[in-house]
Design an enzyme around this catalytic site. Structure first.
Site, PDB file in Angstrom:
ATOM      1  N   ARG A   1      38.548  70.409 -42.437  1.00 31.21           N
ATOM      2  CA  ARG A   1      39.559  70.796 -43.418  1.00 31.21           C
ATOM      3  C   ARG A   1      39.760  69.733 -44.481  1.00 31.21           C
ATOM      4  O   ARG A   1      39.790  68.548 -44.164  1.00 31.21           O
ATOM      5  CB  ARG A   1      40.898  71.030 -42.706  1.00 31.21           C
ATOM      6  CG  ARG A   1      41.099  72.473 -42.344  1.00 31.21           C
ATOM      7  CD  ARG A   1      42.235  72.671 -41.382  1.00 31.21           C
ATOM      8  NE  ARG A   1      43.440  71.942 -41.709  1.00 31.21           N
ATOM      9  CZ  ARG A   1      44.498  71.912 -40.914  1.00 31.21           C
ATOM     10  NH1 ARG A   1      44.492  72.577 -39.771  1.00 31.21           N
ATOM     11  NH2 ARG A   1      45.559  71.243 -41.233  1.00 31.21           N
TER      12      ARG A   1
ATOM     13  N   LYS B   1      48.716  69.638 -31.131  1.00 31.22           N
ATOM     14  CA  LYS B   1      49.695  70.722 -30.969  1.00 31.22           C
ATOM     15  C   LYS B   1      49.044  72.104 -31.076  1.00 31.22           C
ATOM     16  O   LYS B   1      49.462  73.025 -30.403  1.00 31.22           O
ATOM     17  CB  LYS B   1      50.881  70.570 -31.919  1.00 31.22           C
ATOM     18  CG  LYS B   1      50.534  70.788 -33.372  1.00 31.22           C
ATOM     19  CD  LYS B   1      51.712  70.560 -34.285  1.00 31.22           C
ATOM     20  CE  LYS B   1      51.268  70.427 -35.722  1.00 31.22           C
ATOM     21  NZ  LYS B   1      50.458  71.525 -36.267  1.00 31.22           N
TER      22      LYS B   1
ATOM     23  N   ARG C   1      50.327  62.667 -44.839  1.00 34.13           N
ATOM     24  CA  ARG C   1      50.950  63.618 -43.912  1.00 34.13           C
ATOM     25  C   ARG C   1      51.731  62.904 -42.813  1.00 34.13           C
ATOM     26  O   ARG C   1      52.805  63.356 -42.402  1.00 34.13           O
ATOM     27  CB  ARG C   1      49.896  64.550 -43.297  1.00 34.13           C
ATOM     28  CG  ARG C   1      49.455  65.628 -44.276  1.00 34.13           C
ATOM     29  CD  ARG C   1      48.100  66.162 -43.910  1.00 34.13           C
ATOM     30  NE  ARG C   1      48.138  67.042 -42.753  1.00 34.13           N
ATOM     31  CZ  ARG C   1      47.052  67.418 -42.085  1.00 34.13           C
ATOM     32  NH1 ARG C   1      45.865  66.986 -42.454  1.00 34.13           N
ATOM     33  NH2 ARG C   1      47.163  68.239 -41.058  1.00 34.13           N
TER      34      ARG C   1
ATOM     35  N   ARG D   1      37.992  65.980 -36.421  1.00 35.23           N
ATOM     36  CA  ARG D   1      38.494  67.329 -36.124  1.00 35.23           C
ATOM     37  C   ARG D   1      37.735  68.403 -36.901  1.00 35.23           C
ATOM     38  O   ARG D   1      37.468  68.264 -38.085  1.00 35.23           O
ATOM     39  CB  ARG D   1      39.981  67.390 -36.478  1.00 35.23           C
ATOM     40  CG  ARG D   1      40.626  68.710 -36.153  1.00 35.23           C
ATOM     41  CD  ARG D   1      42.085  68.549 -35.911  1.00 35.23           C
ATOM     42  NE  ARG D   1      42.842  68.620 -37.149  1.00 35.23           N
ATOM     43  CZ  ARG D   1      44.172  68.716 -37.193  1.00 35.23           C
ATOM     44  NH1 ARG D   1      44.859  68.743 -36.077  1.00 35.23           N
ATOM     45  NH2 ARG D   1      44.797  68.770 -38.335  1.00 35.23           N
TER      46      ARG D   1
ATOM     47  N   ARG E   1      59.348  72.220 -39.707  1.00 32.81           N
ATOM     48  CA  ARG E   1      58.751  70.949 -40.122  1.00 32.81           C
ATOM     49  C   ARG E   1      59.771  70.012 -40.763  1.00 32.81           C
ATOM     50  O   ARG E   1      59.451  68.899 -41.105  1.00 32.81           O
ATOM     51  CB  ARG E   1      57.685  71.184 -41.175  1.00 32.81           C
ATOM     52  CG  ARG E   1      56.294  71.543 -40.718  1.00 32.81           C
ATOM     53  CD  ARG E   1      55.579  70.458 -39.972  1.00 32.81           C
ATOM     54  NE  ARG E   1      54.195  70.271 -40.353  1.00 32.81           N
ATOM     55  CZ  ARG E   1      53.173  71.026 -39.987  1.00 32.81           C
ATOM     56  NH1 ARG E   1      53.358  72.064 -39.232  1.00 32.81           N
ATOM     57  NH2 ARG E   1      51.955  70.723 -40.363  1.00 32.81           N
TER      58      ARG E   1
HETATM   59  P1  AMP Z   1      48.932  72.512 -39.533  1.00 33.54           P
HETATM   60  O1  AMP Z   1      47.866  73.544 -39.389  1.00 33.54           O
HETATM   61  O2  AMP Z   1      50.153  72.784 -38.718  1.00 33.54           O
HETATM   62  O3  AMP Z   1      48.425  71.097 -39.343  1.00 33.54           O
HETATM   63  O4  AMP Z   1      49.437  72.590 -41.056  1.00 33.54           O
HETATM   64  C1  AMP Z   1      48.575  72.320 -42.127  1.00 33.54           C
HETATM   65  C2  AMP Z   1      49.359  72.231 -43.432  1.00 33.54           C
HETATM   66  O5  AMP Z   1      50.058  73.469 -43.650  1.00 33.54           O
HETATM   67  C3  AMP Z   1      50.458  71.180 -43.461  1.00 33.54           C
HETATM   68  O6  AMP Z   1      49.974  69.909 -43.825  1.00 33.54           O
HETATM   69  C4  AMP Z   1      51.393  71.746 -44.506  1.00 33.54           C
HETATM   70  O7  AMP Z   1      50.907  71.528 -45.808  1.00 33.54           O
HETATM   71  C5  AMP Z   1      51.330  73.232 -44.218  1.00 33.54           C
HETATM   72  N1  AMP Z   1      52.371  73.670 -43.242  1.00 33.54           N
HETATM   73  C6  AMP Z   1      52.183  74.155 -41.979  1.00 33.54           C
HETATM   74  N2  AMP Z   1      53.350  74.477 -41.396  1.00 33.54           N
HETATM   75  C7  AMP Z   1      54.305  74.190 -42.321  1.00 33.54           C
HETATM   76  C8  AMP Z   1      55.717  74.289 -42.318  1.00 33.54           C
HETATM   77  N3  AMP Z   1      56.420  74.730 -41.250  1.00 33.54           N
HETATM   78  N4  AMP Z   1      56.374  73.900 -43.459  1.00 33.54           N
HETATM   79  C9  AMP Z   1      55.724  73.460 -44.539  1.00 33.54           C
HETATM   80  N5  AMP Z   1      54.391  73.324 -44.599  1.00 33.54           N
HETATM   81  C10 AMP Z   1      53.675  73.688 -43.501  1.00 33.54           C
END
Ligand code: AMP
Length: 213
Positions: free
Chosen positions: A159, A13, A170, A126, A87
């Site tokens: 990460r 995404k 997750r 990744r 989310r």
């Molecule tokens: P991402 O970069 O989208 O994969 O997000 C990495 C981490 O950030 C996730 O595993 C969550 O811990 C946190 N995160 C990102 N977006 C959200 C959201 N909309 N609500 C809550 N936690 C988020």
């Protein structure tokens, strides 16, 4: 054009929403990047954000929703694509209510569908840019220069929240939280499901095809 896109971690995404934003010349908003920024800046909020992220948990709805709404305060709301927001149903409803008050709404919500087994294979390779959030893959999407972000030149990292254990947590949390969100947007008639199997270009084409009349 107001869009949101989600998919399980590793569904692509991040890569796809950056491409769609460039294609339509709209803003790309990643809540993951905004949250990582708080960690990097070592803000008081950053500490609880880091704890949640490192454990594969979602950051609290209050923190995320407030962050998005305050960003929107001074923002051109005519064109954007969210990457990883909302989310869960709470966030979807809160944001929907906020947009409704402004007399606007999302036009399309795109979910990138990929089986869990495929995700696990992808995530282990990744690499993420800590500065601009762009992601690469050691097999499928190499940076031009090893270990360096093509976009901004920063050193790429693996990460902490991309470890196998964290990914398992997750994925489980993702499915539980997203089912009601998909229903919410399906009822509004704006949900689009895109098959996330295949290479990056194929998936971009599938997404762009949603906009061809
Ligand atoms: P991402 O970069 O989208 O994969 O997000 C990495 C981490 O950030 C996730 O595993 C969550 O811990 C946190 N995160 C990102 N977006 C959200 C959201 N909309 N609500 C809550 N936690 C988020």
């Amino acid at each position: 054009m107001r869009l949101a896109a989600f998919g399980p971690p590793g569904a692509g995404k991040g890569t796809q929403t950056i491409r769609i934003a460039k294609h339509f010349k709209i803003a790309h908003i990643s809540t993951g990047d905004l949250l990582r920024e708080q960690i990097r800046l070592k803000t008081p909020l950053g500490i609880s954000i880091q704890e949640a992220m490192n454990n594969g948990r979602l950051v609290s709805d209050e923190i995320v929703t407030n962050m998005v709404i305050s960003l929107f305060h001074d923002f051109d709301k005519s064109g954007f694509i969210f990457d990883g927001f909302p989310r869960n149903l709470n966030q979807a409803e809160a944001f929907d209510e906020y947009l409704k008050k402004l007399g606007i709404g999302l036009d399309k919500v795109i979910t990138i569908d990929v089986p869990d087994e495929v995700i696990i294979g992808r995530i282990s390779g990744r690499l993420t840019c800590p500065d601009c959030g762009r992601t690469f893959h050691i097999k499928y999407s190499l940076p031009e220069k090893e270990g360096i972000c093509d976009e901004c030149g920063a050193s790429l990292i693996h990460r902490k929240d991309d470890s196998a254990e964290s990914v398992g947590n997750r994925l489980k949390a993702y499915h539980e939280a997203m089912q009601p969100v998909l229903e919410f947007y399906k009822k509004q008639g704006i949900l689009e499901i895109v098959d996330g199997n295949g290479n990056i270009d194929e998936i971009t084409e599938r997404i762009l095809a949603l906009f061809k009349v």
